[in-house]
Structure formats: structure tokens, C-alpha cells
Design a protein around this motif. Sequence first.
Motif, PDB file in Angstrom:
ATOM      1  N   PHE A 100       0.838  -1.202   0.000  1.00 10.45           N
ATOM      2  CA  PHE A 100       0.000   0.000   0.000  1.00 10.45           C
ATOM      3  C   PHE A 100       0.881   1.263   0.000  1.00 10.45           C
ATOM      4  O   PHE A 100       0.614   2.218  -0.730  1.00 10.45           O
ATOM      5  CB  PHE A 100      -0.899  -0.031   1.248  1.00 10.45           C
ATOM      6  CG  PHE A 100      -1.659   1.247   1.507  1.00 10.45           C
ATOM      7  CD1 PHE A 100      -2.818   1.537   0.799  1.00 10.45           C
ATOM      8  CD2 PHE A 100      -1.223   2.163   2.464  1.00 10.45           C
ATOM      9  CE1 PHE A 100      -3.531   2.717   1.038  1.00 10.45           C
ATOM     10  CE2 PHE A 100      -1.924   3.339   2.716  1.00 10.45           C
ATOM     11  CZ  PHE A 100      -3.081   3.624   1.996  1.00 10.45           C
ATOM     12  N   ILE A 101       1.937   1.250   0.794  1.00 10.99           N
ATOM     13  CA  ILE A 101       2.865   2.395   0.840  1.00 10.99           C
ATOM     14  C   ILE A 101       3.503   2.610  -0.530  1.00 10.99           C
ATOM     15  O   ILE A 101       3.520   3.721  -1.051  1.00 10.99           O
ATOM     16  CB  ILE A 101       3.942   2.180   1.938  1.00 10.99           C
ATOM     17  CG1 ILE A 101       3.295   2.308   3.326  1.00 10.99           C
ATOM     18  CG2 ILE A 101       5.095   3.173   1.786  1.00 10.99           C
ATOM     19  CD1 ILE A 101       4.129   1.742   4.466  1.00 10.99           C
ATOM     20  N   ALA A 107       3.199   7.568  -4.810  1.00  9.38           N
ATOM     21  CA  ALA A 107       2.835   8.356  -5.998  1.00  9.38           C
ATOM     22  C   ALA A 107       2.147   9.652  -5.592  1.00  9.38           C
ATOM     23  O   ALA A 107       2.447  10.733  -6.127  1.00  9.38           O
ATOM     24  CB  ALA A 107       1.935   7.533  -6.916  1.00  9.38           C
ATOM     25  N   ALA A 108       1.233   9.559  -4.616  1.00 12.17           N
ATOM     26  CA  ALA A 108       0.493  10.754  -4.166  1.00 12.17           C
ATOM     27  C   ALA A 108       1.423  11.744  -3.461  1.00 12.17           C
ATOM     28  O   ALA A 108       1.325  12.963  -3.658  1.00 12.17           O
ATOM     29  CB  ALA A 108      -0.646  10.339  -3.248  1.00 12.17           C
ATOM     30  N   GLU A 126      -5.264  13.881  -1.677  1.00 14.82           N
ATOM     31  CA  GLU A 126      -5.205  12.425  -1.890  1.00 14.82           C
ATOM     32  C   GLU A 126      -4.173  11.790  -0.957  1.00 14.82           C
ATOM     33  O   GLU A 126      -4.446  10.764  -0.321  1.00 14.82           O
ATOM     34  CB  GLU A 126      -4.837  12.135  -3.361  1.00 14.82           C
ATOM     35  CG  GLU A 126      -4.969  10.666  -3.720  1.00 14.82           C
ATOM     36  CD  GLU A 126      -4.356  10.331  -5.072  1.00 14.82           C
ATOM     37  OE1 GLU A 126      -4.011   9.149  -5.261  1.00 14.82           O
ATOM     38  OE2 GLU A 126      -4.210  11.238  -5.929  1.00 14.82           O
ATOM     39  N   ALA A 127      -2.994  12.406  -0.857  1.00 17.51           N
ATOM     40  CA  ALA A 127      -1.934  11.879   0.015  1.00 17.51           C
ATOM     41  C   ALA A 127      -2.412  11.862   1.463  1.00 17.51           C
ATOM     42  O   ALA A 127      -2.173  10.901   2.202  1.00 17.51           O
ATOM     43  CB  ALA A 127      -0.662  12.716  -0.117  1.00 17.51           C
ATOM     44  N   GLU A 173       3.249  21.145   2.986  1.00 16.98           N
ATOM     45  CA  GLU A 173       3.035  20.506   4.292  1.00 16.98           C
ATOM     46  C   GLU A 173       2.148  19.282   4.125  1.00 16.98           C
ATOM     47  O   GLU A 173       1.032  19.379   3.631  1.00 16.98           O
ATOM     48  CB  GLU A 173       2.356  21.489   5.258  1.00 16.98           C
ATOM     49  CG  GLU A 173       3.313  22.409   5.956  1.00 16.98           C
ATOM     50  CD  GLU A 173       2.712  23.020   7.222  1.00 16.98           C
ATOM     51  OE1 GLU A 173       1.467  23.054   7.340  1.00 16.98           O
ATOM     52  OE2 GLU A 173       3.485  23.465   8.075  1.00 16.98           O
ATOM     53  N   LEU A 174       2.659  18.137   4.534  1.00 18.63           N
ATOM     54  CA  LEU A 174       1.880  16.907   4.418  1.00 18.63           C
ATOM     55  C   LEU A 174       1.619  16.267   5.776  1.00 18.63           C
ATOM     56  O   LEU A 174       0.500  16.000   6.150  1.00 18.63           O
ATOM     57  CB  LEU A 174       2.629  15.897   3.535  1.00 18.63           C
ATOM     58  CG  LEU A 174       2.525  16.036   2.023  1.00 18.63           C
ATOM     59  CD1 LEU A 174       3.447  15.041   1.353  1.00 18.63           C
ATOM     60  CD2 LEU A 174       1.094  15.810   1.557  1.00 18.63           C
ATOM     61  N   LEU A 175       2.714  16.039   6.498  1.00  9.66           N
ATOM     62  CA  LEU A 175       2.640  15.239   7.721  1.00  9.66           C
ATOM     63  C   LEU A 175       2.666  16.151   8.948  1.00  9.66           C
ATOM     64  O   LEU A 175       3.690  16.316   9.584  1.00  9.66           O
ATOM     65  CB  LEU A 175       3.821  14.262   7.741  1.00  9.66           C
ATOM     66  CG  LEU A 175       3.716  13.043   8.638  1.00  9.66           C
ATOM     67  CD1 LEU A 175       2.514  12.188   8.284  1.00  9.66           C
ATOM     68  CD2 LEU A 175       4.986  12.204   8.527  1.00  9.66           C
TER      69      LEU A 175
END
Length: 221
Positions: A100-101, A107-108, A126-127, A173-175
Motif C-alpha cells: 500500500f505504501i 505516488a500521491a 489524496e496523500a 506541508e503533508l505530515l
Amino acid sequence: MAEEVLLFGTWGSPFSRRVEMALKLKGIEYKYIEEDITNKSAALLKYNPVHKKIPVLVHNGKPVAESLVIIEYIDETWKHHPILPKDPYERANARFWAKFIDEKCLAAIWKSCFGEEKEREKAVEEASELLKFLENELKEKRSFGGETIGLVDIAANVIGFWVGVFEETTGVELLTKEKFPKLSNWTNEYVSNSFIKENLPPRDKLIAYFRNRFGIPNASK
């Protein structure tokens, strides 16, 4: 007869580094061969003629390609310090999340940081949705493997370390701790683990590499 273990990789690749972590976790002696991905060696092309990519593990002359396949091979060949769970269901589950990762999250994440500007906002959404699945999978555990580092933790090294590098390189910024408290705690614990830390590439060098590759100017201090 002494075993010969070769690893063809690239210093800044999360896929190379995850194989090195598996080898080091098991205490296996190996010879590392740094590849220039813009000018691949004849040996790499010979050992991985299908994908022509790193990493490739060569064990006593037999090549194994694809990082997750290599880690399973390492785990089955050298039984001590198991990386995958013994229980068949847990083992299947670990394989599922590692895949899954690689197939969904990466990709996202890549599109969020390095995709075309007009697509980035959608890619960040999406990510975030995909990372939420990992957040929920952690539950109350210290790591995906429970108390010890397992297959999913090694696969998620791209989230544990590289995502922070991507964020610093691009300003995306994602995480964030607000959105992903468990994943953020896991990331902090992961990069401060002494074994992990000594097997990660230099952060500054990696940021400079991505800025140079994508023509991103240095952020003002």
C-alpha cells in the motif's frame, strides 16, 4: 565457503536504504556498490535486465530485484531477527501495508511535492487521505511491527524520513502533528532510533540534491 552478498544501490534512494536496514538488522556482511542512475553499470543491467533499476541484491551470484521482494528474501534466508511476523494473517497484513505504501502513498506524496503546480492541491488531499489509513493502522502501537521494527516500518522509511526532506525542499506541508499525531510520533521515534539514524543519508545533502534536480531555489532562512 563464505557467502557473497552484494547490494547495488544509490545513496539517496529510500528503496536502497530499506534493503541496507534489513541487512544490518540481521547483521549480514555485504558489499555495497553505488550506482550512477544516469549511467548504469553493465553489472546492474546484467543482474536486473527487466527493470534496469536499483536496488539489486546478489547472493552467491543469484540476483534478486525489487526492495520488498529483497527484504522477504533476506528474512527467509537468514532466520534470526525476523522482519516479517510468524503468524500467517499478520504476515499477509504486513505485506498488504508495505505494498500500500509503495503502490498508493508514494505516488500521491511525490505528486504533492514535485507534480505540476495545478495538480498539487488535489494530490495533497489524496496523500492526506492515504496517510490517514496508516495513521489508523498504527493504533496504539509504538511501531507498525508492534514493539520491534518490522517490514512495514522499513517500507515506511520514505514517510519517516524522506517526506520531511520533501517538505523542507518544496514548502509543501503533508505530515502535520495536528492531522497525524500517531504517524508524527512514529516518525519522531523512527528517526531518533540510533540504528535507523546511522543508516539514513545526510539530510542536507538530500535536500540539496532535490533542489538541484527540480531547480528549486534555497528557501530564505
